[in-house]
Design an enzyme around this catalytic site. Structure first.
Site, PDB file in Angstrom:
ATOM      1  N   ASP A 166       0.867  -1.181   0.000  1.00 28.94           N
ATOM      2  CA  ASP A 166       0.000   0.000   0.000  1.00 28.94           C
ATOM      3  C   ASP A 166       0.902   1.228   0.000  1.00 28.94           C
ATOM      4  O   ASP A 166       1.524   1.561   1.017  1.00 28.94           O
ATOM      5  CB  ASP A 166      -0.903   0.006   1.230  1.00 28.94           C
ATOM      6  CG  ASP A 166      -1.978  -1.072   1.190  1.00 28.94           C
ATOM      7  OD1 ASP A 166      -1.761  -2.104   0.522  1.00 28.94           O
ATOM      8  OD2 ASP A 166      -3.028  -0.879   1.824  1.00 28.94           O
ATOM      9  N   LYS A 229      -6.993   3.351  -3.389  1.00 26.41           N
ATOM     10  CA  LYS A 229      -7.419   3.343  -1.985  1.00 26.41           C
ATOM     11  C   LYS A 229      -7.642   4.772  -1.533  1.00 26.41           C
ATOM     12  O   LYS A 229      -6.871   5.668  -1.885  1.00 26.41           O
ATOM     13  CB  LYS A 229      -6.337   2.647  -1.164  1.00 26.41           C
ATOM     14  CG  LYS A 229      -6.551   2.628   0.344  1.00 26.41           C
ATOM     15  CD  LYS A 229      -5.391   1.887   1.005  1.00 26.41           C
ATOM     16  CE  LYS A 229      -5.415   2.013   2.516  1.00 26.41           C
ATOM     17  NZ  LYS A 229      -4.258   1.347   3.149  1.00 26.41           N
ATOM     18  N   LYS A 265     -10.395   0.184  -2.495  1.00 26.28           N
ATOM     19  CA  LYS A 265     -10.268  -0.008  -1.051  1.00 26.28           C
ATOM     20  C   LYS A 265     -10.582   1.285  -0.307  1.00 26.28           C
ATOM     21  O   LYS A 265      -9.767   2.196  -0.282  1.00 26.28           O
ATOM     22  CB  LYS A 265      -8.855  -0.489  -0.689  1.00 26.28           C
ATOM     23  CG  LYS A 265      -8.644  -0.713   0.825  1.00 26.28           C
ATOM     24  CD  LYS A 265      -7.241  -1.214   1.108  1.00 26.28           C
ATOM     25  CE  LYS A 265      -6.976  -1.302   2.607  1.00 26.28           C
ATOM     26  NZ  LYS A 265      -5.604  -1.810   2.903  1.00 26.28           N
TER      27      LYS A 265
END
Length: 329
Positions: A166, A229, A265
């Site tokens: 991430d 995300k 996400k």
């Protein structure tokens, strides 16, 4: 209800989907992306009250939500033992008696998300489970460390066993409208990840406008992101329904033009079961059932699982249990 098939596909999107190779930066497409805030907010406001599921249908949707959780601990006082306990919860996210009552087997979360130093105990604790370790990287959460160190951090995390990375983007590139710089940065991060799949954290609460969110989403996908995300979870404003709608529609647009499915996400502030249901409904309506699988949708969450487990216990027994009975770690 057997969740074994879900567990087997709960992980890397490139296992079940052709991996997004990225494309050349298309500035005409980027500059053409707009966001009508009032219309977006109206659409988002209708969802929580208009889309609800009850009884066994709600239980099924909550089980689906569990399979899509990136179970996360990103605290300064994390320890190896805390991470091991979290991984035990990831392997058995709901008490076995409840799962038996619901007729469910093979349920796990989507991944466990930790800082780099906690990768080793997480990998060890998850061995044989099929649950990947996700590591936050690139100077998380601010992304302001020297660039070569951010790239090196990715490599170290992949070497340590992280299967998902991430990364955080440089917000200044978005705020200055320097889309080439953002594209080059994201492309470098993607290359450093190698076979590990990469989630691009936009930190949407710091991007200023929904139009910036739309454009940053497109640029990161063009540069090869596997997921986009919302947030690090450390910003003042994290995942929201309006931001999610903008990002989801950018994903839909990218898929329609390129044929590649990008994952989504939302992260930060999603702590209640009813919120999880709302996000799942939004995904179903905007992207369709294919995105309702953990290889293309994840919640970044820590306390969400505990509330979902309480709701499932209420469904089975008719009574709510105390929150301390559903500790995460």
């Amino acid at each position: 209800m057997d969740m074994t098939d879900t567990a087997q596909t709960a992980h890397l999107p490139q296992v079940t989907e052709p991996r997004n190779p990225g494309m050349a930066l298309d500035l005409d497409w980027v500059h053409g992306a707009q966001a009508n805030r009032s219309a977006i907010e109206r659409r988002a406001a209708t969802l929580p009250g208009r889309r609800s599921v009850k009884k066994e249908y709600q239980a099924a949707w909550l089980l689906k939500a569990i399979s899509c959780i990136d179970l996360t601990t990103l605290a300064g006082d994390d320890t190896a033992n805390r991470v091991r306990r979290l991984c035990a919860k990831a392997r058995q996210p709901v008490h076995v008696d409840l799962l038996e009552a619901l007729g469910v087997g093979g349920l796990t979360v989507g991944a466990v998300c930790v800082y780099h130093d906690m990768i080793a105990p997480a990998v060890d604790a998850l061995e044989g489970s099929g649950i990947p370790v996700a590591a936050v990287s690139t100077g998380f959460p601010a992304g302001l460390s020297p660039f070569h160190l951010r790239v090196a951090e990715i490599g170290e995390s992949v070497k340590a066993g992280a299967k998902e990375i991430d990364i955080v983007i440089s917000r200044r590139h978005v705020l200055e409208g320097d889309w080439q710089a953002l594209y080059d940065e994201m492309k470098t991060f993607r290359e450093a990840c190698g076979a590990a799949h990469v989630k691009a954290i936009l930190a949407t609460g710091e991007l200023g406008t929904l139009r910036n969110v739309a454009r940053a989403s497109l640029v990161c996908m063009m540069a090869g992101a596997d997921f986009i995300k919302t947030s690090t979870g450390k910003e003042a404003v994290n995942a929201t329904l309006p931001v999610s709608l903008v990002m989801i529609r950018a994903i839909r647009d990218y898929h329609e033009r390129t044929g590649y499915r990008i994952g989504y996400k939302p992260a930060g502030g999603i702590s209640k079961a009813k919120d999880a249901l709302t996000y799942l409904a939004l995904i179903k309506e905007e992207l369709g059932d294919r995105w309702l699988r953990p290889d293309l949708f994840r919640f970044g969450a820590s306390s969400l699982l505990g509330d979902i487990e309480r709701q499932l216990e209420h469904h089975v027994t008719g009574a709510y249990s105390a929150g301390y009975r559903h500790a995460i770690a």
